[in-house]
Design an enzyme around this catalytic site. Structure first.
Site, short mmCIF file in Angstrom:
data_model
loop_
_atom_site.label_atom_id
_atom_site.label_comp_id
_atom_site.label_asym_id
_atom_site.label_seq_id
_atom_site.Cartn_x
_atom_site.Cartn_y
_atom_site.Cartn_z
N ARG A 1 24.81 47.40 -2.96
CA ARG A 1 25.23 46.16 -3.64
C ARG A 1 26.52 45.62 -3.03
NH1 ARG A 1 24.23 49.37 -8.11
NH2 ARG A 1 26.36 49.35 -8.95
N ALA B 1 30.23 41.02 -22.01
CA ALA B 1 29.28 41.81 -22.80
C ALA B 1 30.04 42.64 -23.84
CB ALA B 1 28.46 42.71 -21.88
N TYR C 1 28.41 35.24 -14.49
CA TYR C 1 28.05 35.38 -15.89
C TYR C 1 29.00 36.35 -16.60
CZ TYR C 1 25.60 39.94 -15.84
OH TYR C 1 25.30 41.27 -15.80
N TYR D 1 27.78 41.82 -2.26
CA TYR D 1 28.99 41.22 -2.84
C TYR D 1 29.89 40.63 -1.75
CZ TYR D 1 27.63 43.62 -7.15
OH TYR D 1 26.93 44.05 -8.26
N VAL E 1 35.22 40.70 -15.08
CA VAL E 1 34.80 41.99 -15.62
C VAL E 1 33.57 42.48 -14.84
CG1 VAL E 1 33.90 43.15 -17.68
CG2 VAL E 1 35.74 41.49 -17.90
C1 LIG Z 1 27.82 43.59 -13.13
S1 LIG Z 1 28.25 43.86 -14.81
C2 LIG Z 1 28.61 42.23 -15.31
C3 LIG Z 1 29.48 42.16 -16.53
C4 LIG Z 1 29.82 40.73 -16.94
N1 LIG Z 1 30.66 40.11 -15.95
C5 LIG Z 1 30.52 40.67 -18.30
O1 LIG Z 1 31.59 40.06 -18.39
O2 LIG Z 1 29.98 41.21 -19.27
C6 LIG Z 1 26.71 44.25 -15.50
C7 LIG Z 1 26.87 45.17 -16.71
O3 LIG Z 1 27.41 44.43 -17.79
C8 LIG Z 1 26.83 44.86 -19.00
N2 LIG Z 1 26.02 43.74 -19.52
C9 LIG Z 1 25.67 42.62 -18.91
N3 LIG Z 1 24.92 41.83 -19.70
C10 LIG Z 1 24.80 42.49 -20.88
C11 LIG Z 1 24.13 42.23 -22.08
N4 LIG Z 1 23.40 41.13 -22.26
N5 LIG Z 1 24.24 43.14 -23.06
C12 LIG Z 1 24.95 44.28 -22.92
N6 LIG Z 1 25.59 44.58 -21.79
C13 LIG Z 1 25.52 43.72 -20.77
C14 LIG Z 1 25.90 46.03 -18.65
O4 LIG Z 1 26.64 47.24 -18.79
C15 LIG Z 1 25.56 45.72 -17.22
O5 LIG Z 1 25.15 46.85 -16.52
#
Ligand SMILES: C[S@@+](CC[C@H](N)C(=O)[O-])C[C@H]1O[C@@H](n2cnc3c(N)ncnc32)[C@H](O)[C@@H]1O
Length: 276
Positions: free
Chosen positions: A65, A123, A91, A69, A96
């Site tokens: 990955r 999240a 997103y 990136y 984060v």
């Molecule tokens: C690459 S990170 C992105 C996080 C994102 N930038 C944020 O601010 O939440 C991806 C991780 O975020 C968490 N995540 C993203 N979408 C989510 C959701 N709908 N519900 C729960 N956790 C989520 C999960 O742990 C997932 O593996």
């Protein structure tokens, strides 16, 4: 300052409704919008806000990955170097678990461009709301799941524990449905050193399409974590196992009276005559 700038914004987790007014304004006014979002509806909506909006490259042919990136960062910088005011939308909260967002800002500043990040709804913010978790109560520790294991992170099981990217434990490449069984068994084994097998953990997925869909809140005993269904966006919440004892000597040193109310289920909630 050189001509050209970078503003990184977050689109939040839920469709449209999580975008802040500030982020929306930056998207609308940008000379060029680039985005990395998790669903096609948000992508379409971003294009409706700004006709220049274009998806960042997401090349899953890369071995890791990290390489993908780097390509995203390069694409963002290439537009900024042309003297454009670029808005990059990621997103959730854009800072984060978003390497390319931080890398692009750092690189842009090094090259003499104005660069800034606006906060968004992550999240974890959704988790606090959906699970009724107040990090002010017992504290809250948040780790990336693989990092948690390979660095043997020190943590306090009497405080809340959040583990991100549990569907990707030990995987530096791209998500494969069901490909994490072995790693989840290892994660469970490690957690089992601190919590008993019956300790309830929550596999959490915030709803992207709220209010049409509810969040996924799957409560299972720790022992059943490896066999629990989850998708790429799952986050693990491990509630505190028991309250941390209060250091009475510290209370005295702080000049706080030792009128502490212990409640069985919430013993870390306590009051002093000084009222914190
Ligand atoms: C690459 S990170 C992105 C996080 C994102 N930038 C944020 O601010 O939440 C991806 C991780 O975020 C968490 N995540 C993203 N979408 C989510 C959701 N709908 N519900 C729960 N956790 C989520 C999960 O742990 C997932 O593996």
């Amino acid at each position: 300052m050189k001509a050209g700038s970078l503003t990184v914004v977050g689109t939040g987790i839920q469709l449209v409704g999580h975008l802040t007014l500030a982020a929306k304004a930056w998207i609308e006014q940008a000379d060029k919008v680039l985005f990395a979002v998790a669903d096609p509806v948000t992508a379409k909506w971003l294009r409706s806000l700004n006709a220049t909006a274009e998806s960042l490259p997401y090349n899953t042919n890369n071995q890791r990955r990290r390489e993908t990136y780097c390509e995203m960062t390069e694409k963002i910088l290439a537009e900024v170097r042309q003297g454009l005011n670029v808005c990059a939308a990621f997103y959730g909260h854009p800072g984060v678990f978003a390497d390319p967002a931080h890398a692009a800002i750092k690189q842009a500043r090094q090259e003499g461009f104005r660069a800034r990040m606006l906060p968004g709804i992550s999240a974890e913010d959704c988790l606090f709301a959906d699970l009724g978790l107040d990090p002010g109560k017992n504290g809250c520790q948040s780790f990336e799941a693989t990092d948690f294991l390979i660095r043997q992170r020190k943590f306090d099981p009497t405080s809340a524990l959040i583990l991100w990217q549990i569907a990707m434990v030990g995987n530096l490449s791209f998500y494969q449905p069901g490909g994490n069984l072995h790693s989840l068994k290892i994660l469970t084994e490690v957690l089992n050193r601190y919590y008993d097998s019956e300790h309830e953990v929550i596999v959490y997925e915030a709803s992207v399409y709220y209010p049409v869909c509810e969040p996924v809140i799957c409560r299972v005993p720790l022992a059943r974590l490896p066999e629990t269904e989850m998708t790429e966006v799952a986050t693990l919440y491990v509630p505190p196992k028991s309250p941390a004892p209060i250091d009475r000597e510290m209370l005295m040193r702080l000049g706080m009276s030792v009128s502490v109310e212990h409640k069985k289920e919430e013993t870390s909630q306590w009051k002093t005559t000084n009222k914190l």
